[in-house]
Motif scaffolding. Sequence first.
Motif, PDB file in Angstrom:
ATOM      1  N   HIS A   1     -22.118   5.138  20.806  1.00 14.02           N
ATOM      2  CA  HIS A   1     -22.865   6.391  19.938  1.00 14.02           C
ATOM      3  C   HIS A   1     -21.962   6.160  19.110  1.00 14.02           C
ATOM      4  O   HIS A   1     -22.657   7.075  17.797  1.00 14.02           O
ATOM      5  CB  HIS A   1     -23.040   7.721  20.628  1.00 14.02           C
ATOM      6  N   LEU A   2     -20.978   5.399  19.158  1.00  8.50           N
ATOM      7  CA  LEU A   2     -20.445   5.673  17.516  1.00  8.50           C
ATOM      8  C   LEU A   2     -21.025   4.907  15.904  1.00  8.50           C
ATOM      9  O   LEU A   2     -21.370   5.506  14.895  1.00  8.50           O
ATOM     10  CB  LEU A   2     -19.347   4.793  17.551  1.00  8.50           C
ATOM     11  N   GLN A   3     -21.624   3.494  16.606  1.00  8.15           N
ATOM     12  CA  GLN A   3     -22.692   3.096  15.912  1.00  8.15           C
ATOM     13  C   GLN A   3     -23.730   4.194  14.548  1.00  8.15           C
ATOM     14  O   GLN A   3     -24.356   4.201  13.627  1.00  8.15           O
ATOM     15  CB  GLN A   3     -22.822   1.690  16.369  1.00  8.15           C
ATOM     16  N   TRP A   4     -24.689   4.883  16.064  1.00  9.87           N
ATOM     17  CA  TRP A   4     -25.485   5.985  15.697  1.00  9.87           C
ATOM     18  C   TRP A   4     -25.188   6.256  14.452  1.00  9.87           C
ATOM     19  O   TRP A   4     -24.976   6.671  14.073  1.00  9.87           O
ATOM     20  CB  TRP A   4     -26.428   6.747  16.736  1.00  9.87           C
ATOM     21  N   TYR A   5     -23.179   7.350  14.589  1.00  9.26           N
ATOM     22  CA  TYR A   5     -23.331   8.004  13.118  1.00  9.26           C
ATOM     23  C   TYR A   5     -22.735   6.940  12.060  1.00  9.26           C
ATOM     24  O   TYR A   5     -23.074   7.232  11.224  1.00  9.26           O
ATOM     25  CB  TYR A   5     -22.075   8.547  13.997  1.00  9.26           C
ATOM     26  N   GLN A   6     -22.319   6.029  12.345  1.00  7.82           N
ATOM     27  CA  GLN A   6     -22.958   4.852  11.093  1.00  7.82           C
ATOM     28  C   GLN A   6     -23.394   4.978  10.408  1.00  7.82           C
ATOM     29  O   GLN A   6     -23.244   4.756   8.935  1.00  7.82           O
ATOM     30  CB  GLN A   6     -21.758   4.371  11.798  1.00  7.82           C
ATOM     31  N   ARG A   7     -24.522   4.469  11.181  1.00  4.86           N
ATOM     32  CA  ARG A   7     -26.166   4.577  10.346  1.00  4.86           C
ATOM     33  C   ARG A   7     -26.510   5.834   9.442  1.00  4.86           C
ATOM     34  O   ARG A   7     -27.286   5.545   9.112  1.00  4.86           O
ATOM     35  CB  ARG A   7     -26.605   3.914  11.726  1.00  4.86           C
ATOM     36  N   MET A   8     -26.093   6.399  10.522  1.00  7.64           N
ATOM     37  CA  MET A   8     -27.036   8.286   9.473  1.00  7.64           C
ATOM     38  C   MET A   8     -25.726   8.553   8.716  1.00  7.64           C
ATOM     39  O   MET A   8     -25.720   9.283   7.847  1.00  7.64           O
ATOM     40  CB  MET A   8     -26.138   8.764  10.660  1.00  7.64           C
ATOM     41  N   ALA A   9     -24.125   7.528   7.842  1.00  6.90           N
ATOM     42  CA  ALA A   9     -23.719   7.881   7.084  1.00  6.90           C
ATOM     43  C   ALA A   9     -24.635   8.539   6.201  1.00  6.90           C
ATOM     44  O   ALA A   9     -24.971   7.279   5.701  1.00  6.90           O
ATOM     45  CB  ALA A   9     -23.186   7.389   6.851  1.00  6.90           C
ATOM     46  N   GLY A  10     -24.284   9.673   5.068  1.00  7.40           N
ATOM     47  CA  GLY A  10     -25.314   9.783   3.983  1.00  7.40           C
ATOM     48  C   GLY A  10     -26.667  10.415   3.863  1.00  7.40           C
ATOM     49  O   GLY A  10     -27.308  10.452   3.274  1.00  7.40           O
ATOM     50  N   ARG A  11     -27.146  10.269   5.288  1.00  7.25           N
ATOM     51  CA  ARG A  11     -28.441  11.002   5.994  1.00  7.25           C
ATOM     52  C   ARG A  11     -28.298  11.758   6.453  1.00  7.25           C
ATOM     53  O   ARG A  11     -26.920  12.819   7.205  1.00  7.25           O
ATOM     54  CB  ARG A  11     -29.368   9.980   6.914  1.00  7.25           C
ATOM     55  N   LYS A  12     -29.238  12.836   6.660  1.00  7.80           N
ATOM     56  CA  LYS A  12     -29.475  14.453   7.340  1.00  7.80           C
ATOM     57  C   LYS A  12     -30.213  13.787   8.661  1.00  7.80           C
ATOM     58  O   LYS A  12     -30.587  13.120   8.981  1.00  7.80           O
ATOM     59  CB  LYS A  12     -30.200  15.208   6.744  1.00  7.80           C
ATOM     60  N   TYR A  13     -29.649  14.737   9.518  1.00  7.56           N
ATOM     61  CA  TYR A  13     -29.986  14.518  11.019  1.00  7.56           C
ATOM     62  C   TYR A  13     -29.440  16.376  11.484  1.00  7.56           C
ATOM     63  O   TYR A  13     -29.212  17.044  11.056  1.00  7.56           O
ATOM     64  CB  TYR A  13     -28.842  13.737  11.721  1.00  7.56           C
ATOM     65  N   ARG A  14     -30.241  16.486  13.138  1.00  5.11           N
ATOM     66  CA  ARG A  14     -31.299  18.071  13.526  1.00  5.11           C
ATOM     67  C   ARG A  14     -30.059  17.768  14.561  1.00  5.11           C
ATOM     68  O   ARG A  14     -30.061  16.760  15.268  1.00  5.11           O
ATOM     69  CB  ARG A  14     -32.338  17.920  13.569  1.00  5.11           C
ATOM     70  N   VAL A  15     -28.702  18.811  14.892  1.00  7.70           N
ATOM     71  CA  VAL A  15     -27.762  18.209  15.940  1.00  7.70           C
ATOM     72  C   VAL A  15     -28.305  18.816  16.991  1.00  7.70           C
ATOM     73  O   VAL A  15     -29.624  20.308  17.238  1.00  7.70           O
ATOM     74  CB  VAL A  15     -26.932  19.125  16.115  1.00  7.70           C
ATOM     75  N   PRO A  16     -28.570  18.099  18.121  1.00  5.14           N
ATOM     76  CA  PRO A  16     -29.447  18.783  19.184  1.00  5.14           C
ATOM     77  C   PRO A  16     -28.533  19.381  20.253  1.00  5.14           C
ATOM     78  O   PRO A  16     -28.386  19.685  21.343  1.00  5.14           O
ATOM     79  CB  PRO A  16     -30.006  17.249  20.165  1.00  5.14           C
ATOM     80  N   GLY A  17     -28.466  20.438  20.328  1.00  7.20           N
ATOM     81  CA  GLY A  17     -27.450  21.071  20.819  1.00  7.20           C
ATOM     82  C   GLY A  17     -26.541  22.394  20.018  1.00  7.20           C
ATOM     83  O   GLY A  17     -27.227  22.474  18.541  1.00  7.20           O
TER      84      GLY A  17
END
Length: 276
Positions: free
Chosen positions: A213-229
Amino acid sequence: AGLVAPLPTVADAGGSAAVLEVEKEEQRQLEAALALSKLTFQQQAVQGVAEPPLAPDPGEGGGKTLAKSAFKAAYSEAKAADDDISLLSVVKVFLQEYCKRKGLGPDKGSQLLTAVRVEANAIAENWFMEGLTDVIGMAQRLWSSTSRGCGDRELCSLLNDALRSDEPALMAPLAVFARTINAGLITRRSLAGPLPWPPNHETYRGAVLPQEHLQWYQRMAGRKYRVPGFLATSFEQETAEEFAQRAWQALSGKVPAVLYTLKLDPRGATRKVRRC
């Protein structure tokens, strides 16, 4: 360096040297895991704390969103529990349904409920000092309970697992719990004094993160996301490190530990409208 609190050492001076060596090796491995996996994100101000899942990569379309989620539908209809008895009844329903869906006996949920209730009641005298009502205090203490059950997991872990899955049968009781705990997070506490603000405008969270799952965070760098919890953090980095250590040890060191640093809007120190 200094990323994690030391593991417990043998108190008895005559303790086994082999045990000490095992602890030192575990400490070294955990520090290495944290050093490799330390992640820093910019926290976005989102009202409330319980948010349903996003797609693995929101930029690629499809997947679950807040608007489409079963949690959103249930949360829109839910109301906060009226008292601690009502809240405990809701948690009981949630645990029974969760354990059933995990193939566990119904007694597993009842045992965990009893344990977390006893733990919460033991510190009930702190609720008034914190400016909380009985029911809000109960919700927060249930969330922070360290008692385990339903597959040897804490209640907070079960709640977040259910939020990520977004299974409709679990969302009605979970939405009531979320409404209740949110009442103490996004509503001014009239009985409390000035609410504290973290030093350096940062809070910390310790957890484990599967390598895939680390790559997902790396792809999201600089973007907004909603935490699922629920996104629980601490003002103290050491506290977060202890949580990371506990989670890492619970999985026998098989999943890397991470330390999240959440950067808050500095304006929140003096302007309440800028607080999350």
